[in-house]
Design a protein around this motif. Structure first.
Motif, PDB file in Angstrom:
ATOM      1  N   TRP A 147       0.896  -1.074  -0.217  1.00 41.91           N
ATOM      2  CA  TRP A 147       0.094   0.266  -0.274  1.00 41.91           C
ATOM      3  C   TRP A 147       0.993   1.045  -0.043  1.00 41.91           C
ATOM      4  O   TRP A 147       0.673   2.135  -1.224  1.00 41.91           O
ATOM      5  CB  TRP A 147      -1.036   0.157   1.189  1.00 41.91           C
ATOM      6  CG  TRP A 147      -1.558   0.789   1.664  1.00 41.91           C
ATOM      7  CD1 TRP A 147      -2.797   1.673   0.545  1.00 41.91           C
ATOM      8  CD2 TRP A 147      -1.989   1.817   2.183  1.00 41.91           C
ATOM      9  NE1 TRP A 147      -3.425   2.402   1.511  1.00 41.91           N
ATOM     10  CE2 TRP A 147      -3.104   2.878   2.817  1.00 41.91           C
ATOM     11  CE3 TRP A 147      -1.108   2.375   3.624  1.00 41.91           C
ATOM     12  CZ2 TRP A 147      -2.857   4.168   3.180  1.00 41.91           C
ATOM     13  CZ3 TRP A 147      -1.031   3.692   4.794  1.00 41.91           C
ATOM     14  CH2 TRP A 147      -2.142   3.950   3.938  1.00 41.91           C
ATOM     15  N   LEU A 148       1.717   1.345   0.601  1.00 42.50           N
ATOM     16  CA  LEU A 148       3.073   2.687   0.509  1.00 42.50           C
ATOM     17  C   LEU A 148       3.401   2.837  -0.682  1.00 42.50           C
ATOM     18  O   LEU A 148       3.775   3.422  -0.885  1.00 42.50           O
ATOM     19  CB  LEU A 148       3.931   2.037   1.894  1.00 42.50           C
ATOM     20  CG  LEU A 148       3.374   2.192   3.667  1.00 42.50           C
ATOM     21  CD1 LEU A 148       4.247   1.536   4.185  1.00 42.50           C
ATOM     22  CD2 LEU A 148       2.099   3.751   3.521  1.00 42.50           C
ATOM     23  N   GLU A 149       4.357   1.536  -1.285  1.00 44.58           N
ATOM     24  CA  GLU A 149       4.714   1.498  -1.890  1.00 44.58           C
ATOM     25  C   GLU A 149       4.228   1.321  -2.945  1.00 44.58           C
ATOM     26  O   GLU A 149       4.807   3.387  -4.215  1.00 44.58           O
ATOM     27  CB  GLU A 149       4.839   0.135  -2.907  1.00 44.58           C
ATOM     28  CG  GLU A 149       6.194  -0.616  -2.114  1.00 44.58           C
ATOM     29  CD  GLU A 149       6.332  -2.142  -2.666  1.00 44.58           C
ATOM     30  OE1 GLU A 149       7.274  -2.873  -1.873  1.00 44.58           O
ATOM     31  OE2 GLU A 149       5.752  -2.466  -3.280  1.00 44.58           O
ATOM     32  N   LEU A 150       2.524   1.409  -3.204  1.00 44.54           N
ATOM     33  CA  LEU A 150       1.444   2.789  -4.694  1.00 44.54           C
ATOM     34  C   LEU A 150       1.014   3.770  -3.774  1.00 44.54           C
ATOM     35  O   LEU A 150       1.403   4.191  -4.861  1.00 44.54           O
ATOM     36  CB  LEU A 150       0.310   1.416  -4.623  1.00 44.54           C
ATOM     37  CG  LEU A 150       0.758  -0.164  -5.079  1.00 44.54           C
ATOM     38  CD1 LEU A 150      -0.993  -0.895  -4.679  1.00 44.54           C
ATOM     39  CD2 LEU A 150       0.621  -0.408  -6.658  1.00 44.54           C
ATOM     40  N   GLN A 151       1.757   4.106  -3.138  1.00 45.04           N
ATOM     41  CA  GLN A 151       1.156   5.571  -2.718  1.00 45.04           C
ATOM     42  C   GLN A 151       2.488   6.701  -3.257  1.00 45.04           C
ATOM     43  O   GLN A 151       2.319   7.212  -3.657  1.00 45.04           O
ATOM     44  CB  GLN A 151       0.824   5.751  -1.010  1.00 45.04           C
ATOM     45  CG  GLN A 151      -0.035   5.886  -0.495  1.00 45.04           C
ATOM     46  CD  GLN A 151       0.049   6.010   0.820  1.00 45.04           C
ATOM     47  OE1 GLN A 151       0.650   5.915   1.361  1.00 45.04           O
ATOM     48  NE2 GLN A 151      -1.791   6.457   1.009  1.00 45.04           N
ATOM     49  N   ALA A 152       3.844   5.683  -2.558  1.00 48.04           N
ATOM     50  CA  ALA A 152       4.789   6.213  -3.554  1.00 48.04           C
ATOM     51  C   ALA A 152       4.507   6.295  -4.817  1.00 48.04           C
ATOM     52  O   ALA A 152       5.889   7.389  -5.454  1.00 48.04           O
ATOM     53  CB  ALA A 152       6.065   5.116  -2.694  1.00 48.04           C
ATOM     54  N   ALA A 153       4.600   6.068  -5.824  1.00 48.65           N
ATOM     55  CA  ALA A 153       4.068   5.637  -6.748  1.00 48.65           C
ATOM     56  C   ALA A 153       3.159   6.407  -7.324  1.00 48.65           C
ATOM     57  O   ALA A 153       3.282   6.405  -8.855  1.00 48.65           O
ATOM     58  CB  ALA A 153       3.942   4.402  -7.468  1.00 48.65           C
ATOM     59  N   GLY A 154       2.390   6.644  -6.708  1.00 47.30           N
ATOM     60  CA  GLY A 154       1.428   7.661  -7.174  1.00 47.30           C
ATOM     61  C   GLY A 154       0.627   7.159  -7.711  1.00 47.30           C
ATOM     62  O   GLY A 154      -0.323   8.051  -8.236  1.00 47.30           O
ATOM     63  N   THR A 155      -0.504   6.222  -6.841  1.00 50.64           N
ATOM     64  CA  THR A 155      -1.094   5.346  -7.730  1.00 50.64           C
ATOM     65  C   THR A 155      -2.057   4.922  -6.213  1.00 50.64           C
ATOM     66  O   THR A 155      -1.948   3.646  -6.714  1.00 50.64           O
ATOM     67  CB  THR A 155      -0.378   4.104  -8.650  1.00 50.64           C
ATOM     68  OG1 THR A 155       0.717   3.553  -8.324  1.00 50.64           O
ATOM     69  CG2 THR A 155      -0.444   4.575 -10.368  1.00 50.64           C
ATOM     70  N   PRO A 156      -2.118   5.583  -5.426  1.00 50.59           N
ATOM     71  CA  PRO A 156      -2.740   4.396  -4.498  1.00 50.59           C
ATOM     72  C   PRO A 156      -3.919   3.807  -4.732  1.00 50.59           C
ATOM     73  O   PRO A 156      -5.049   4.279  -5.393  1.00 50.59           O
ATOM     74  CB  PRO A 156      -2.753   6.353  -3.426  1.00 50.59           C
ATOM     75  CG  PRO A 156      -3.296   7.938  -4.320  1.00 50.59           C
ATOM     76  CD  PRO A 156      -2.170   6.798  -5.675  1.00 50.59           C
ATOM     77  N   LEU A 157      -4.328   2.863  -3.570  1.00 52.23           N
ATOM     78  CA  LEU A 157      -5.253   2.227  -3.531  1.00 52.23           C
ATOM     79  C   LEU A 157      -6.004   1.905  -2.299  1.00 52.23           C
ATOM     80  O   LEU A 157      -5.163   2.028  -1.480  1.00 52.23           O
ATOM     81  CB  LEU A 157      -5.449   0.867  -4.326  1.00 52.23           C
ATOM     82  CG  LEU A 157      -5.051   0.558  -5.994  1.00 52.23           C
ATOM     83  CD1 LEU A 157      -4.615  -0.425  -6.240  1.00 52.23           C
ATOM     84  CD2 LEU A 157      -6.355   1.001  -6.192  1.00 52.23           C
ATOM     85  N   PRO A 158      -7.169   1.781  -1.821  1.00 55.08           N
ATOM     86  CA  PRO A 158      -7.152   2.097  -0.723  1.00 55.08           C
ATOM     87  C   PRO A 158      -6.452   0.622  -0.037  1.00 55.08           C
ATOM     88  O   PRO A 158      -6.666  -0.356  -0.636  1.00 55.08           O
ATOM     89  CB  PRO A 158      -8.970   1.163  -0.714  1.00 55.08           C
ATOM     90  CG  PRO A 158      -9.482   1.992  -1.979  1.00 55.08           C
ATOM     91  CD  PRO A 158      -8.101   2.030  -3.203  1.00 55.08           C
ATOM     92  N   LEU A 159      -6.249   0.316   1.483  1.00 54.39           N
ATOM     93  CA  LEU A 159      -5.885  -0.392   1.973  1.00 54.39           C
ATOM     94  C   LEU A 159      -6.473  -1.528   2.092  1.00 54.39           C
ATOM     95  O   LEU A 159      -5.868  -3.241   2.121  1.00 54.39           O
ATOM     96  CB  LEU A 159      -4.897  -0.357   3.544  1.00 54.39           C
ATOM     97  CG  LEU A 159      -4.180  -1.231   4.497  1.00 54.39           C
ATOM     98  CD1 LEU A 159      -3.164  -1.370   3.859  1.00 54.39           C
ATOM     99  CD2 LEU A 159      -4.426  -0.560   5.965  1.00 54.39           C
TER     100      LEU A 159
END
Ligand code: DC
Length: 220
Positions: A147-159
């Motif tokens: 989840w943190l990786e996706l956020q850092a990549a600018g592609t956030p998703l719900p946990l």
């Protein structure tokens, strides 16, 4: 005269987001060995099938894509998405896909040695690997990392979505009939739930030294 020592192969298996890739990359750099992220092969096959509008679980379509996979596809920028991960897990259950990708993985490690990470490296691809790790962490810790990786990549998703998809993929990878994800009998289990990358690397190095010390002529 003793037989020449075989090139050092380190097999790193385990479920998604357990820290395999980070550990494998660090070990490879530390030991001066080539590194292969075998998940990228399955992701590239899954991506090809999706691009063509196909079903990644269709054995004939997935096998044809694996047999025709251009090596440059491993460098595609869109292999890390959740969609590509699920497609990878689906094509990875197809025996023809696994057979098509096997020799590439073996020849990658055979000549100069290598660190390879995946799901079946210690059990199927390199059962003779001198050192094997099975890297795990709790499902919650792994989902949180992804989840943190996706956020850092600018592609956030719900946990909750990340956690559900991670569980689904792990269940599929462990339940398939061909080369299921499981620890090799001689693998070192490494639980990274409470370890950061530095601590996981230190633990792995200690285990690696102990293993190699037991193999005549293998200590780096
Ligand atoms: O390591 P990864 O998350 O990039 O792998 C993507 C999928 O590919 C994973 O869900 C299962 C499959 N895979 C496999 O079956 N065998 C491997 N050696 C590596 C990956």
């Amino acid at each position: 005269m003793s037989a020449p020592a075989a090139p050092l192969v380190i097999a790193i298996d385990g479920p998604a987001a357990a820290g395999k890739g980070t550990l494998a990359r660090r070990l490879a750099a530390h030991l001066g060995l080539p590194y292969l992220d075998t998940g990228l092969l399955y992701r590239a096959v899954g991506r090809r099938v999706l691009d063509a509008g196909g079903d990644p679980a269709d054995a004939a379509v997935a096998t044809a894509a694996a047999l025709a996979l251009p090596p440059a596809d491993m460098d595609r920028a869109d292999l890390r998405t959740p969609e590509a991960a699920l497609a990878a897990s689906a094509v990875a259950a197809v025996p023809g896909v696994r057979a098509a990708l096997l020799e590439f993985q073996r020849s990658f490690g055979r000549t100069r040695g290598a660190v390879l990470d995946g799901r079946d490296i210690g059990t199927v691809v390199f059962p003779e690997a001198q050192v094997k790790f099975f890297v795990t962490a709790s499902a919650e810790a792994r989902a949180k990392r992804r989840w943190l990786e996706l956020q850092a990549a600018g592609t956030p998703l719900p946990l909750a979505q990340v956690e559900a998809e991670t569980r689904r993929r792990d269940e599929q990878d462990a339940a398939r009939a061909t080369a299921p994800m499981k620890p090799a009998p001689d693998a070192v289990l490494l639980d990274t739930t409470a370890l950061d990358a530095e601590a996981a690397f230190a633990a792995a190095i200690a285990q690696l030294r102990a293993r190699l010390a037991a193999i005549p002529g293998a200590a780096p």
